[in-house]
Design a protein around this motif. Structure first.
Motif, PDB file in Angstrom:
ATOM      1  N   GLY A 261      41.552  44.315  38.085  1.00 32.68           N
ATOM      2  CA  GLY A 261      41.546  45.249  36.960  1.00 32.68           C
ATOM      3  C   GLY A 261      41.044  44.671  35.656  1.00 32.68           C
ATOM      4  O   GLY A 261      41.447  45.123  34.579  1.00 32.68           O
ATOM      5  N   LEU A 262      40.162  43.678  35.734  1.00 35.17           N
ATOM      6  CA  LEU A 262      39.662  43.060  34.506  1.00 35.17           C
ATOM      7  C   LEU A 262      38.809  44.057  33.724  1.00 35.17           C
ATOM      8  O   LEU A 262      38.006  44.799  34.301  1.00 35.17           O
ATOM      9  N   ILE A 263      38.940  44.056  32.412  1.00 39.16           N
ATOM     10  CA  ILE A 263      38.225  45.025  31.578  1.00 39.16           C
ATOM     11  C   ILE A 263      36.714  44.813  31.608  1.00 39.16           C
ATOM     12  O   ILE A 263      35.952  45.712  31.247  1.00 39.16           O
ATOM     13  N   THR A 264      36.272  43.636  32.050  1.00 43.68           N
ATOM     14  CA  THR A 264      34.837  43.344  32.100  1.00 43.68           C
ATOM     15  C   THR A 264      34.221  43.633  33.471  1.00 43.68           C
ATOM     16  O   THR A 264      33.065  43.311  33.705  1.00 43.68           O
ATOM     17  N   ARG A 265      34.982  44.241  34.359  1.00 43.14           N
ATOM     18  CA  ARG A 265      34.535  44.392  35.748  1.00 43.14           C
ATOM     19  C   ARG A 265      33.224  45.166  35.884  1.00 43.14           C
ATOM     20  O   ARG A 265      32.445  44.913  36.807  1.00 43.14           O
TER      21      ARG A 265
END
Length: 350
Positions: free
Chosen positions: A181-185
Motif C-alpha cells: 500500500g505504498l503511496i508511490t506504487r
C-alpha cells in the motif's frame, strides 16, 4: 546494520527502503535538497513535492526521515558542469556526476556522520562481493539497468553501497509497492534530467548565471558549404536530426559541432558512423586490462554495446577501435566498458 537509504520520493527508493526494513536493518531515510525549484509542483527530484512523498513513505514504513541541503555542492559539481559542457559543444551526462559526487560522495559522508555502515539506493544495478573484492554488475532488469551511470565508483565506495532492488524487475517493484500500500506504487517515472523537468535544456543553459549563448552560426555540410543558420551550438547534439529548423532534401544529422568557428556540420546517417573514438579521464572499477583487450563498450546508456579493442595512448587518454561502426558518438558522453554483466570501467568521450 544501520543503513542510510537515499529517498527520492519515487517507487524504486521506496521499495528499496522497505526491503531493508523487512530484512531487519536499522534504516534512516534521507532526501537531498539539490536545487531551489522555481516552477511550483515540478515533477523532478529537486522538487519539494518529491521530498514530501519521501517523508510520507518513511512514515508508512516506520523509519526516520530527514533532508540534507546539498544545493551548493550540486550546483558546483553537477549543474555548472552541465552548462559548461553544452556551451562547449559537448553532450553532458549529469546523472553520472550526481552519482559520483552526491549519492556516493556526499551521502556516504553523511552516512559516516550518523554512524551508518552503508548507503542504499533504488538503482537497478548489483554489487557482488567475492573474497573481499567488489564487482559492479548490471541490474537483472536490463531495460531499467543503470550500471552505465556508475562506472566511476571505486572499491571503497562499493564496499559501502547496497542496491536492494538490483535483482528485481520493475514489475516486481510495482507489485511489492502495491502489496504494501505504498503511496508511490503508481507514481510515474520522470524521463527528464531532474533539474530540468520541462526538458528544455537550451533555455536552462541560456538563463543560468554561468551560462548564456554563443549566438547564431552556420549549418554547413562536410565540405564546408553553408546550408543555413543555427540558433546556438548549445541547442544541438551529435546525431540530432529533428528541430534543425530547415530542410535540405535528404535527411540530415548533426555529425560535428565546431566551437572554434561556431559551425554545426550536417551529414548523412553514414557520415554519423565511426569505428574509432578516444576517451579521457578513465576510471577503473577493477584492475586495468592489458593493452589491446577486447571489451564490450556502451557509448550511451541506451546503447546495447559493441565490441572494441582498448589501447592506451600514453597521455592519459585511450583509443577504442570498434569491430563494427557505431553511430552518434557524442563528445561529453561516457564510454563504459563491460566484461559480460560486469562494469570494469569507463571514460569520457573526446
Amino acid at each position: 546494520m544501520k543503513v542510510l537509504a537515499a529517498m527520492s520520493g519515487g517507487v524504486d527508493s521506496s521499495v528499496a527502503a522497505l526491503l531493508l526494513k523487512i530484512g531487519g536493518h536499522e534504516v534512516v531515510g534521507v532526501s537531498m535538497n539539490l536545487m531551489t525549484c522555481s516552477k511550483a509542483g515540478s515533477a523532478s527530484c529537486c522538487s519539494s513535492s518529491d521530498r514530501l512523498d519521501a517523508a510520507r513513505i518513511c512514515e508508512q514504513i516506520g523509519i526516520k526521515h530527514y533532508i540534507v541541503d546539498f544545493r551548493k555542492l550540486f550546483e558546483e559539481r553537477v549543474v555548472s558542469s552541465f552548462v559548461k559542457e553544452y556551451l562547449a559543444g559537448r553532450t553532458p551526462s549529469p546523472c553520472i556526476l550526481c552519482n559520483e559526487h552526491m549519492k556516493f560522495g556526499a551521502l556516504l559522508e553523511e552516512a559516516d556522520r550518523i554512524g551508518a555502515k552503508a548507503v542504499a539506493t533504488g538503482h537497478y544495478a548489483r554489487v557482488v562481493s567475492e573474497g573481499g573484492f567488489f564487482h559492479l554488475l548490471r541490474g537483472v532488469d536490463l531495460v531499467k539497468d543503470q550500471s552505465y551511470f556508475l562506472f566511476t565508483l571505486k572499491q571503497e565506495q562499493l564496499s559501502k553501497i547496497l542496491f536492494p532492488i538490483g535483482e528485481m524487475k520493475k514489475t516486481e517493484i510495482r507489485a511489492i509497492a502495491s502489496d504494501h500500500g505504498l503511496i508511490t506504487r503508481e507514481k510515474p517515472e520522470s524521463q527528464e534530467i531532474c533539474f530540468i523537468p520541462d526538458d528544455d535544456y537550451a533555455s536552462f543553459v541560456e538563463s543560468h548565471p554561468s551560462g548564456g549563448s554563443a549566438g547564431a552560426g552556420d549549418f554547413v555540410d562536410s565540405s564546408g558549404k553553408i546550408l543555413g543558420r543555427h540558433s546556438g551550438i548549445h541547442r544541438y547534439t551529435i546525431g540530432q536530426r529533428r528541430g534543425l529548423g530547415f530542410g535540405v532534401g535528404e535527411r540530415q544529422y548533426v555529425i560535428k559541432i565546431d566551437t572554434s568557428s561556431n559551425r554545426i556540420v550536417l551529414g548523412s546517417k553514414e557520415e554519423l558512423q565511426t569505428k574509432e573514438i578516444s576517451v579521457r579521464d578513465i576510471s577503473w572499477v577493477v584492475e586495468e586490462p592489458s593493452n589491446g583487450k577486447d571489451l564490450l563498450v556502451k557509448i550511451r546508456s541506451t546503447h546495447a554495446g559493441e565490441r572494441a579493442g582498448f589501447f592506451q595512448s600514453g597521455d592519459g587518454t585511450a583509443k577504442l577501435s570498434f569491430e563494427r561502426p557505431v553511430s552518434g558518438v557524442a563528445p561529453g558522453q561516457a564510454a563504459v566498458f563491460y566484461d559480460g554483466d560486469e562494469v570494469i570501467g569507463g571514460g569520457w568521450i573526446l
